[in-house]
Design a protein around this motif. Structure first.
Motif, PDB file in Angstrom:
ATOM      1  N   PHE B 331      -1.085  -1.411  -3.910  1.00 26.08           N
ATOM      2  CA  PHE B 331      -0.682  -0.054  -4.229  1.00 26.08           C
ATOM      3  C   PHE B 331       0.402   0.001  -5.283  1.00 26.08           C
ATOM      4  O   PHE B 331       0.654   1.038  -5.868  1.00 26.08           O
ATOM      5  CB  PHE B 331      -0.282   0.682  -2.951  1.00 26.08           C
ATOM      6  CG  PHE B 331      -1.443   0.773  -2.001  1.00 26.08           C
ATOM      7  CD1 PHE B 331      -2.737   0.567  -2.474  1.00 26.08           C
ATOM      8  CD2 PHE B 331      -1.262   1.046  -0.666  1.00 26.08           C
ATOM      9  CE1 PHE B 331      -3.818   0.650  -1.618  1.00 26.08           C
ATOM     10  CE2 PHE B 331      -2.343   1.124   0.185  1.00 26.08           C
ATOM     11  CZ  PHE B 331      -3.615   0.916  -0.281  1.00 26.08           C
ATOM     12  N   GLU B 336      -1.642   7.182  -6.949  1.00 26.67           N
ATOM     13  CA  GLU B 336      -1.813   7.734  -5.612  1.00 26.67           C
ATOM     14  C   GLU B 336      -3.244   8.195  -5.323  1.00 26.67           C
ATOM     15  O   GLU B 336      -3.771   7.970  -4.241  1.00 26.67           O
ATOM     16  CB  GLU B 336      -0.849   8.905  -5.438  1.00 26.67           C
ATOM     17  CG  GLU B 336      -0.282   8.976  -4.039  1.00 26.67           C
ATOM     18  CD  GLU B 336       0.932   9.876  -4.010  1.00 26.67           C
ATOM     19  OE1 GLU B 336       0.909  10.861  -3.272  1.00 26.67           O
ATOM     20  OE2 GLU B 336       1.898   9.590  -4.761  1.00 26.67           O
ATOM     21  N   ILE B 339      -5.442   5.304  -4.574  1.00 25.11           N
ATOM     22  CA  ILE B 339      -5.088   4.700  -3.293  1.00 25.11           C
ATOM     23  C   ILE B 339      -5.765   5.457  -2.156  1.00 25.11           C
ATOM     24  O   ILE B 339      -6.395   4.868  -1.279  1.00 25.11           O
ATOM     25  CB  ILE B 339      -3.564   4.726  -3.086  1.00 25.11           C
ATOM     26  CG1 ILE B 339      -2.908   3.771  -4.081  1.00 25.11           C
ATOM     27  CG2 ILE B 339      -3.202   4.327  -1.663  1.00 25.11           C
ATOM     28  CD1 ILE B 339      -1.411   3.895  -4.140  1.00 25.11           C
TER      29      ILE B 339
END
Lengths: 197, 388
Positions: B331, B336, B339
């Motif tokens: 990550f 984001e 992810i």
């Protein structure tokens, strides 16, 4: 020196040089020998000398023997037209235990391995070819390793001009095992070499 | 496949850790060097018998100790309980025992706990040299096919023997045809088995790769995987169109045998094997161009993720088990959106997942995620269950 005697140290080192024996086992064996009586040590050392002095290679099959030719090669009961080729003398014992094979043997004393500098000349392959004369079948019973495979191929090629039947032992399921606990590779080889019933 | 319990002793900075993972997401967080990745390494050890890093076993042992031990208890699809222990003491042979046998060798345990591992280090698969891609194929196939693993081990031996033989001929300026041919036959036979299996594999995984790539990028780019076996160039198109397994085997065998005859004089001069699957390439294409040369950093990341998901689906379809998934520090490299995309996909797949990250903060607000995740704080090689 961790031992209180040179002789003990020497003994430990000699025993530890044997295959499968580590330093600890060697030490235990040495102390065991120290405690045993003279007769035992006497026969132990005699046995050691004897295997080196009396045991030699059979001039026909190259198995270990005290008489030449060896009991198997000189036996009247054996079928003299079949030869089973194995890597080591211990393989002869394994096959003899089955009581299923009544032909003769030929011990190669190893397999071809260029990495370890073992070429065909180092093995008893020439001697095998010299025996072919009135032989009908040669069974190659070498281990299923890469080296065993290459050695089998090498011998099969050499034997080809003689018109003798060359066979290999089958690979498959060990008897007494259940399918469930046999590794996948053995099962897949067994499936590949299946036969109709 | 579910890991029910993991015990780690004297592995890197872990003295004695026990992990009881949850069935879905397991998130290990802590500062750099706290021992997060070690937990993933431990899982790799019980699955592959070795760590995914290049560390030697001795280097894995905690400072001042002389052994490490990893133990795992798992349960599969059919609720079959499987236990495995790997023990390594300095200067000794690694001892492996599992539910099937007291003494196991690595090749018998590989594949028992199917594993998909994803970390930034693996970006070499799409960006690096062909070797990385061969390793990728070998690692997947070793888990799905015991006979491939066995053939691969034997092939490596046969290659060494053949090289040694050629170099001996070169050194002594001799040539023994029969001697050479016996090894050459063994080499070609094993090489053919490996190449045909790789063909089948790439044929199965490439549609998965294409589909998943377009799912995660949601754009028009088209990716593709093309397996290019070294030494089969002449028959290449022919091989691509061959559906019959036996025919494929024969054709590959023939082209290797032809190559061998052609190359022998050069091989003898150089004392080295010059053809075979140890030189194969797996081309990754992006819009018909070589991804290695053309793709952007972001595209490389998406391709790696797609490849790994394809691996997951492939292993699932072959072994009937959903592999355990390890996501190491991934990550740090992804935004984001991606992810969450990755996590949601894994959750949908029901894969038991182990994640390491330095900062779990951005996951907090996601209540849907938190209801199925278990958090572990890792500090100085110690684990603490933590409620966020």
């Amino acid at each position: 020196m961790i031992y209180t005697s040179d002789s003990i140290e020497k003994m430990v080192n000699i025993l530890a040089s044997l295959p499968t024996i580590g330093k600890k086992t060697a030490q235990r064996l040495t102390y065991h020998l120290l405690k045993s009586d003279d007769d035992y040590i006497e026969s132990f050392s005699q046995a050691l000398l004897d295997i080196k002095k009396k045991v030699k290679l059979c001039s026909t099959c190259f198995n270990y023997t005290e008489t030449d030719p060896c009991p198997i090669c000189s036996s009247e009961k054996r079928k003299r037209r079949i030869i089973c080729v194995v890597e080591d003398p211990s393989d002869v014992i394994a096959i003899e235990k089955t009581n299923e094979f009544f032909g003769l043997y030929h011990v190669l004393h190893g397999v071809i391995s260029p990495l370890e500098g073992i070429s065909p000349d180092e093995l008893k392959i020439k001697e095998l070819i010299q025996r072919i004369g009135n032989i009908e079948e040669v069974i190659l019973a070498l281990n299923p390793s890469v080296e065993g495979e290459a050695t089998s191929q090498y011998i099969a090629k050499l034997l080809h001009p003689f018109g003798v039947a060359v066979t290999r032992i089958a690979m498959g399921m060990p008897i007494g095992s259940s399918l469930e606990f046999t590794d996948e590779l053995t099962i897949s080889k067994a499936i590949m070499s299946r036969f109709s019933i | 496949m579910q890991i029910k319990k993991l015990k780690i002793q004297h592995l890197r900075n872990h003295i004695d850790s026990e992990v009881i993972p949850n069935e879905k997401l397991n998130i290990f967080y802590g500062a750099n060097g706290s021992g997060k990745t070690t937990i993933l390494e431990a899982i790799s050890i019980v699955s592959f018998s070795k760590s995914f890093t290049n560390s030697t076993d001795t280097a894995l042992i905690q400072n001042g100790e002389n052994y490490y031990k990893v133990l795992a208890e798992t349960s599969n699809n059919f609720d079959f309980k499987y236990k495995i222990e790997v023990f390594y003491q300095k200067g000794q042979r690694k001892k492996i025992s599992d539910s099937f046998a007291e003494k196991q060798i690595p090749k018998n345990i590989i594949g028992n706990i199917p594993l998909v591992h994803l970390s930034p280090d693996l970006k070499e698969i799409t960006m690096g040299s062909p070797e990385n891609r061969r390793e990728f194929i070998d690692k997947v196939l070793s888990q799905s096919s015991k006979s491939y693993l066995e053939n691969l081990i034997n092939f490596k031996k046969a290659l060494k023997q053949r090289n040694s033989l050629l170099s001996e001929f070169q050194r002594t300026n001799t040539f023994d045809k029969n001697f050479f041919e016996s090894w050459n036959n063994v080499f070609i036979d094993l090489a053919t088995k490996i190449i045909t299996k790789r063909f089948e594999f790439v044929n199965e995984i490439s549609p998965l790769f294409k589909r998943i790539y377009s799912e995660i990028t949601q754009n028009e780019e088209i990716v593709d995987l093309i397996y290019e076996p070294n030494s089969c160039e002449e028959y290449f198109q022919d091989l691509l169109n061959e559906d019959n397994k036996n025919q494929l085997f024969l054709k590959v065998f023939k082209s290797l045998a032809g190559k061998s005859v052609k190359l022998l004089p050069v091989e003898l001069k150089r004392g080295l094997t010059l053809f075979g699957p140890q030189k194969d390439e797996l081309k990754i294409l992006l819009n018909d161009a070589l991804a290695r040369e053309q793709a952007s950093q972001g595209q490389h990341k998406s391709m790696l993720i797609a490849l790994k998901f394809a691996e997951l689906e492939f292993l699932h379809s072959i072994t009937n088990e959903i592999p355990v998934v390890l996501l190491d520090d991934l990550f740090a490299e992804l935004d984001e959106n991606r992810i969450l995309l990755v996590l949601n996909k894994l959750i949908k797949k029901n894969a038991q997942t182990f994640i390491t990250l330095t900062e779990p903060k951005f996951l907090y607000p996601n209540t849907q995620l938190n209801s199925i995740a278990k958090y572990f704080a890792v500090r100085y090689g110690k684990l603490m269950d933590s409620q966020l």
